[in-house]
Design a protein around this motif. Structure first.
Motif: not given
Length: 98
Positions: A3-4, A7-14, A46-55, A61-65
């Motif tokens: 999770a990332y 801009n102050g918000l927690l963004i994760k796969v849901e 998750q890979k799409f999010l990872d790619s976007y979040a790098v920038k 943050l690590d979160i569990l399944d």
């Protein structure tokens, strides 16, 4: 899963109401709507999010399944911007997108 904090918000796969995986509410770009999804494979979301979040992420943050045990309810608050959402209900169901 990662999770990332962007801009102050927690963004994760849901998991959405159609039992698919989405990423929503990326601040400044996809405010209050689905940014990635609805897709069948959480790893791809998750890979799409990872790619976007790098920038743009402030923190990783690590979160569990276990976050995927409960689906989000269906409705405009969660589904706005999704290619399957038509304002009346989800059309995805078992269509098996991506």
């Amino acid at each position: 899963m990662q999770a990332y904090r962007i801009n102050g918000l927690l963004i994760k796969v849901e998991r959405c109401a159609a039992d698919m995986y989405i990423v929503r509410n990326i601040p400044g770009v996809f405010d209050n709507q689905v940014a990635i999804g609805a897709i069948v494979h959480k790893e791809l979301a998750q890979k799409f999010l990872d790619s976007y979040a790098v920038k743009s992420s402030d923190k990783t943050l690590d979160i569990l399944d276990v976050d995927f045990e409960e689906k989000l309810p269906e409705g405009i608050r969660y589904c706005r911007g999704c290619v399957y959402w038509n304002g009346k209900g989800c059309e995805a169901g078992d269509k098996g997108a991506l």
